[in-house]
Motif scaffolding. Structure first.
Motif, PDB file in Angstrom:
ATOM      1  N   GLN A  71       0.939  -1.180   0.023  1.00 44.29           N
ATOM      2  CA  GLN A  71       0.030  -0.194   0.060  1.00 44.29           C
ATOM      3  C   GLN A  71       0.846   1.055   0.020  1.00 44.29           C
ATOM      4  OE1 GLN A  71      -3.620   0.761   0.426  1.00 44.29           O
ATOM      5  NE2 GLN A  71      -4.451  -1.241   0.890  1.00 44.29           N
ATOM      6  N   LEU A  72       1.951   1.163   0.881  1.00 41.75           N
ATOM      7  CA  LEU A  72       2.749   2.473   0.961  1.00 41.75           C
ATOM      8  C   LEU A  72       3.288   2.616  -0.414  1.00 41.75           C
ATOM      9  CD1 LEU A  72       4.480   4.519   2.381  1.00 41.75           C
ATOM     10  CD2 LEU A  72       6.031   2.627   3.189  1.00 41.75           C
ATOM     11  N   LEU A  73       3.877   1.469  -0.881  1.00 42.26           N
ATOM     12  CA  LEU A  73       4.577   1.714  -2.288  1.00 42.26           C
ATOM     13  C   LEU A  73       3.883   2.309  -3.458  1.00 42.26           C
ATOM     14  CD1 LEU A  73       7.072  -1.434  -2.159  1.00 42.26           C
ATOM     15  CD2 LEU A  73       7.525   0.983  -1.810  1.00 42.26           C
ATOM     16  N   SER A  74       2.534   1.921  -3.481  1.00 45.63           N
ATOM     17  CA  SER A  74       1.905   2.297  -4.414  1.00 45.63           C
ATOM     18  C   SER A  74       1.510   3.770  -4.477  1.00 45.63           C
ATOM     19  CB  SER A  74       0.575   1.328  -4.478  1.00 45.63           C
ATOM     20  OG  SER A  74      -0.268   1.506  -3.197  1.00 45.63           O
ATOM     21  N   LYS A  75       1.880   4.327  -3.386  1.00 46.11           N
ATOM     22  CA  LYS A  75       1.371   5.891  -3.187  1.00 46.11           C
ATOM     23  C   LYS A  75       2.850   6.640  -3.596  1.00 46.11           C
ATOM     24  CE  LYS A  75      -1.908   4.760   0.467  1.00 46.11           C
ATOM     25  NZ  LYS A  75      -1.816   5.055   2.031  1.00 46.11           N
ATOM     26  N   GLU A  76       2.362   8.096  -3.745  1.00 49.00           N
ATOM     27  CA  GLU A  76       3.173   9.156  -4.182  1.00 49.00           C
ATOM     28  C   GLU A  76       3.761   9.626  -2.688  1.00 49.00           C
ATOM     29  OE1 GLU A  76       4.717   9.789  -6.802  1.00 49.00           O
ATOM     30  OE2 GLU A  76       3.700   8.205  -8.053  1.00 49.00           O
ATOM     31  N   ASP A 136       5.772   0.420  19.299  1.00 48.39           N
ATOM     32  CA  ASP A 136       5.824   1.878  19.529  1.00 48.39           C
ATOM     33  C   ASP A 136       4.348   2.292  18.957  1.00 48.39           C
ATOM     34  OD1 ASP A 136       8.361   2.630  20.426  1.00 48.39           O
ATOM     35  OD2 ASP A 136       9.055   2.296  18.496  1.00 48.39           O
ATOM     36  N   LEU A 137       3.943   1.677  17.824  1.00 53.49           N
ATOM     37  CA  LEU A 137       2.584   1.608  17.511  1.00 53.49           C
ATOM     38  C   LEU A 137       2.083   0.353  17.004  1.00 53.49           C
ATOM     39  CD1 LEU A 137       0.136   3.638  16.223  1.00 53.49           C
ATOM     40  CD2 LEU A 137       1.434   3.676  14.279  1.00 53.49           C
ATOM     41  N   LEU A 138       0.976   0.135  17.513  1.00 54.75           N
ATOM     42  CA  LEU A 138       0.362  -1.241  17.197  1.00 54.75           C
ATOM     43  C   LEU A 138      -0.821  -1.051  16.257  1.00 54.75           C
ATOM     44  CD1 LEU A 138      -0.078  -4.197  19.565  1.00 54.75           C
ATOM     45  CD2 LEU A 138      -1.857  -3.757  17.988  1.00 54.75           C
ATOM     46  N   ILE A 139      -0.908  -1.871  15.192  1.00 57.72           N
ATOM     47  CA  ILE A 139      -1.924  -1.593  13.835  1.00 57.72           C
ATOM     48  C   ILE A 139      -2.754  -2.798  14.197  1.00 57.72           C
ATOM     49  CG2 ILE A 139      -2.278  -1.383  11.759  1.00 57.72           C
ATOM     50  CD1 ILE A 139      -0.822   0.807  12.467  1.00 57.72           C
ATOM     51  N   LEU A 140      -3.887  -2.599  14.446  1.00 50.52           N
ATOM     52  CA  LEU A 140      -4.823  -3.762  14.645  1.00 50.52           C
ATOM     53  C   LEU A 140      -5.555  -3.797  13.354  1.00 50.52           C
ATOM     54  CD1 LEU A 140      -6.000  -5.692  16.764  1.00 50.52           C
ATOM     55  CD2 LEU A 140      -7.717  -3.907  17.325  1.00 50.52           C
ATOM     56  N   ASN A 141      -5.105  -4.791  12.432  1.00 53.18           N
ATOM     57  CA  ASN A 141      -5.246  -5.095  10.988  1.00 53.18           C
ATOM     58  C   ASN A 141      -6.531  -6.008  10.913  1.00 53.18           C
ATOM     59  OD1 ASN A 141      -5.121  -4.576   8.213  1.00 53.18           O
ATOM     60  ND2 ASN A 141      -3.874  -6.046   7.948  1.00 53.18           N
ATOM     61  N   LYS A 142      -7.296  -6.063   9.709  1.00 47.79           N
ATOM     62  CA  LYS A 142      -8.333  -6.795   9.604  1.00 47.79           C
ATOM     63  C   LYS A 142      -9.315  -6.545  10.650  1.00 47.79           C
ATOM     64  CE  LYS A 142      -5.079 -10.370   7.638  1.00 47.79           C
ATOM     65  NZ  LYS A 142      -4.649 -11.754   7.733  1.00 47.79           N
ATOM     66  N   SER A 143      -9.633  -5.601  11.046  1.00 46.79           N
ATOM     67  CA  SER A 143     -10.510  -5.299  11.862  1.00 46.79           C
ATOM     68  C   SER A 143     -12.162  -5.540  11.532  1.00 46.79           C
ATOM     69  CB  SER A 143     -10.418  -3.680  12.518  1.00 46.79           C
ATOM     70  OG  SER A 143     -10.862  -2.782  11.263  1.00 46.79           O
ATOM     71  N   ASP A 144     -12.167  -5.511  10.195  1.00 48.25           N
ATOM     72  CA  ASP A 144     -13.585  -5.646   9.607  1.00 48.25           C
ATOM     73  C   ASP A 144     -14.051  -7.139   9.751  1.00 48.25           C
ATOM     74  OD1 ASP A 144     -11.588  -6.374   8.009  1.00 48.25           O
ATOM     75  OD2 ASP A 144     -12.648  -6.606   6.057  1.00 48.25           O
ATOM     76  N   LEU A 145     -13.112  -8.243  10.163  1.00 43.95           N
ATOM     77  CA  LEU A 145     -13.444  -9.494  10.419  1.00 43.95           C
ATOM     78  C   LEU A 145     -13.925  -9.783  11.764  1.00 43.95           C
ATOM     79  CD1 LEU A 145     -10.419 -11.259   8.529  1.00 43.95           C
ATOM     80  CD2 LEU A 145     -12.585 -10.433   7.737  1.00 43.95           C
ATOM     81  N   THR A 168      -7.181  -0.623  11.415  1.00 41.71           N
ATOM     82  CA  THR A 168      -7.574  -0.695  10.005  1.00 41.71           C
ATOM     83  C   THR A 168      -7.833  -1.831   9.340  1.00 41.71           C
ATOM     84  OG1 THR A 168      -6.068   0.234   7.990  1.00 41.71           O
ATOM     85  CG2 THR A 168      -4.838  -1.295   9.699  1.00 41.71           C
ATOM     86  N   GLN A 169      -7.940  -1.834   8.062  1.00 43.96           N
ATOM     87  CA  GLN A 169      -8.355  -2.998   7.309  1.00 43.96           C
ATOM     88  C   GLN A 169      -7.568  -2.882   6.061  1.00 43.96           C
ATOM     89  OE1 GLN A 169     -12.706  -2.565   6.227  1.00 43.96           O
ATOM     90  NE2 GLN A 169     -13.086  -1.813   8.347  1.00 43.96           N
ATOM     91  N   HIS A 170      -7.291  -4.285   5.395  1.00 47.39           N
ATOM     92  CA  HIS A 170      -6.560  -4.385   4.257  1.00 47.39           C
ATOM     93  C   HIS A 170      -5.354  -3.835   4.112  1.00 47.39           C
ATOM     94  CE1 HIS A 170     -10.284  -5.909   3.100  1.00 47.39           C
ATOM     95  NE2 HIS A 170     -10.627  -4.917   3.159  1.00 47.39           N
TER      96      HIS A 170
END
Length: 325
Positions: free
Chosen positions: A27-32, A152-161, A186-188
């Motif tokens: 996702q990061l690499l696909s952005k400017e 330092d920061l925790l990303i709770l991914n797939k929260s839609d599940l 976050t999701q995806h």
């Protein structure tokens, strides 16, 4: 701490297998984002970078269409770091994706002690649906919990599940494990690039530091704030202010003017979660006496006026050449 200007900022992205680390990086690499990144992948499996991003492939190094490079480092992380820090044209930033069974805290100690490297943050990504079950596994449970504690920061991914009640219970459970990091749902793997990228002392910092310049797809979930001040600040006051900032403030970056032995010099400030660094800027930015910081956090009825007031109070009692600010 003061970090030499030549140091390359590094972000470590960890988390157990299947949490969504590679998806987040794609996702990061696909952005400017305007930065030359070196993406280091320390994993057992094949390099998993979206094929549309790959420009060329040489050995363990993939050249990406946005000017970044991606390297597989299953053999020797030290050799790769030496190559990057000694390069004639080093990257603006290094992002290390750890193996799902790696210890991010141990890697952080190794990398932060490497000459020419400045560790910015450890970001741990977890699978909201499976993290509790993983933590109870007799074989990997302790490793999973140690990964959480390194964040330092925790990303709770797939929260839609998971449903709303399960998500609330999961937040409580994570804190019960002793995790003090802020939690971002976050999701995806859609994490705002502001949280992943450091400020680099390039000439384009005015544009790159605009706090509204991040992914707006997250709607009202985040707030952004610019803090500017013409007065120089005390380093001690700034460190104290950063250490007492509310937990919903996740990211601070920009240029800050500090008093050092009676003179004023510009420094680069980075903060992710509770980890921060203050680094002398290069000669070009050193001519700037204006403090300009970009702040991003989670929108929880945050008192932005109070945050700005606390930071600007760092100028209190500053004296230069016998004159009070």
């Amino acid at each position: 701490m003061t970090i030499p200007a030549r140091d390359i900022p590094m972000t470590i992205i960890g988390g157990y297998l299947g949490a969504g680390k590679t998806t987040t990086i794609n996702q990061l690499l696909s952005k400017e984002h305007g930065q030359r990144l070196a993406i280091l992948v320390n994993d057992f499996g094949a390099l998993n970078i979206d094929v549309d991003l790959i420009d060329y492939h040489e050995g363990n190094t993939y050249g990406l269409s946005n000017g970044c490079v991606c390297c597989s480092i299953t053999d020797d992380l030290g050799t790769t770091l030496a190559d990057l820090t000694n390069a004639d044209n080093p990257p603006d930033q290094i992002i290390l994706e750890t193996s799902g069974v790696a210890e991010p805290a141990k890697l952080a100690v190794y990398c932060d002690g490497w000459p020419g490297i400045s560790l910015q943050s450890i970001i741990i990504i977890v699978d909201a649906e499976t993290i509790k079950a993983r933590s109870r596994n007799k074989f990997v449970g302790q490793l999973v919990c140690r990964q959480l504690l390194a964040a330092d920061l925790l990303i709770l991914n797939k929260s839609d599940l998971v449903n709303v009640n399960e998500l609330a219970d999961l937040r409580v459970w994570i804190k019960e494990q002793g995790v003090h990091a802020e939690i971002l749902e976050t999701q995806h793997g859609a994490v705002p690039s502001e949280f992943l990228l450091a400020f680099t002392n390039k000439g384009n910092h005015k544009n790159s530091e605009t706090p509204n310049n991040y992914d707006r797809d997250h709607g009202d979930a985040f707030y952004s704030l610019t803090v500017e001040d013409q007065n120089p600040w005390h380093r001690e006051n700034l460190v104290a202010a950063l250490e007492t900032m509310p937990s919903h403030l996740i990211r601070v970056k920009g240029v800050v003017s500090l008093v050092d032995e009676g003179s004023v010099e510009s420094h680069l400030l980075q903060m992710v979660g509770r980890r921060h660094s203050i680094q002398k800027s290069d000669e070009k930015i050193k001519q700037r006496t204006l403090t300009r910081l970009a702040l991003v956090g989670i929108n929880r009825n945050a008192d932005l006026d109070e945050i700005e007031k606390r930071l600007k109070s760092c100028a209190d009692h500053v004296s230069i050449e016998g004159k009070n600010s």
